[in-house]
Design an enzyme around this catalytic site. Structure first.
Site, short mmCIF file in Angstrom:
data_model
loop_
_atom_site.label_atom_id
_atom_site.label_comp_id
_atom_site.label_asym_id
_atom_site.label_seq_id
_atom_site.Cartn_x
_atom_site.Cartn_y
_atom_site.Cartn_z
N SER A 44 37.23 39.38 30.25
CA SER A 44 35.70 39.52 30.98
C SER A 44 35.33 40.95 31.18
O SER A 44 34.28 41.22 31.36
CB SER A 44 35.77 38.91 32.33
N HIS A 83 36.61 42.99 38.13
CA HIS A 83 35.05 43.07 37.74
C HIS A 83 34.48 44.29 38.32
O HIS A 83 34.97 44.97 39.05
CB HIS A 83 34.23 41.75 38.19
N ASP A 110 28.98 37.31 39.67
CA ASP A 110 30.24 36.52 40.18
C ASP A 110 29.89 35.50 41.17
O ASP A 110 30.94 34.70 41.52
CB ASP A 110 31.15 37.34 40.47
#
Length: 168
Positions: A44, A83, A110
């Protein structure tokens, strides 16, 4: 079998394990993070970080900025998520920093990953640390061992065999 030799081996093993534990706890205290080193488990964050990269975290910065890469944990999920901070602001009532994150390789933010009815992460409560450095692909060893039951058994067997055959 020499009892004194076996006791020495056992105590050396205990010393090695205690030293590793103390190093980990010391690193946790210095970085202010319960998990100061993590391995990237998904794609990701590509191209910034690849699956298998080892990340070094720091959690002593007062505020995170947009663009910082953070590791956070969500309630009821065991695996921390790596992230980038997409948006940040300070809550006027509590004075706490709130963060919205997104994976570089993901289409959306998210919010679907957060706990129910939560649209921001709380800096103090959810953030494990901010990424300050990394070693590419070295973490594949841990991924391979954790995903392959035969690798786990082989590693344990190798450790046991080396303990039995050591002549020190």
């Amino acid at each position: 079998m020499n009892l004194r030799l076996e006791l020495t081996r056992f105590l050396n093993l205990c010393f090695a394990l205690a030293s590793a534990f103390m190093f980990w706890k010391g690193l946790s205290i210095v970085t202010n993070s319960h998990s100061p080193i993590v391995v990237v488990l998904s794609g990701s964050m590509e191209p910034a970080f690849q699956r298998g990269d080892i990340l070094f975290l720091w959690n002593r910065n007062e505020l995170n900025k947009v663009g910082d890469v953070v590791v956070y944990e969500v309630d009821n999920k065991e695996i921390p998520i790596v992230h980038r901070v997409l948006r940040e602001h300070v809550d006027e009532t509590s004075g706490k920093q709130l963060l919205l994150t997104k994976g570089d390789n993901n289409a959306g933010n998210d919010i679907p990953l957060y706990a129910k009815r939560k649209i921001y992460l709380h800096k103090e409560k959810d953030i494990v640390g901010t990424v300050k450095g990394y070693i590419p692909q070295l973490g594949y060893i841990t991924i391979w061992i954790s995903e392959n039951k035969y690798a786990k058994m082989g590693l344990m067997g190798l450790i046991a065999l080396s303990a039995l055959l050591s002549n020190e």
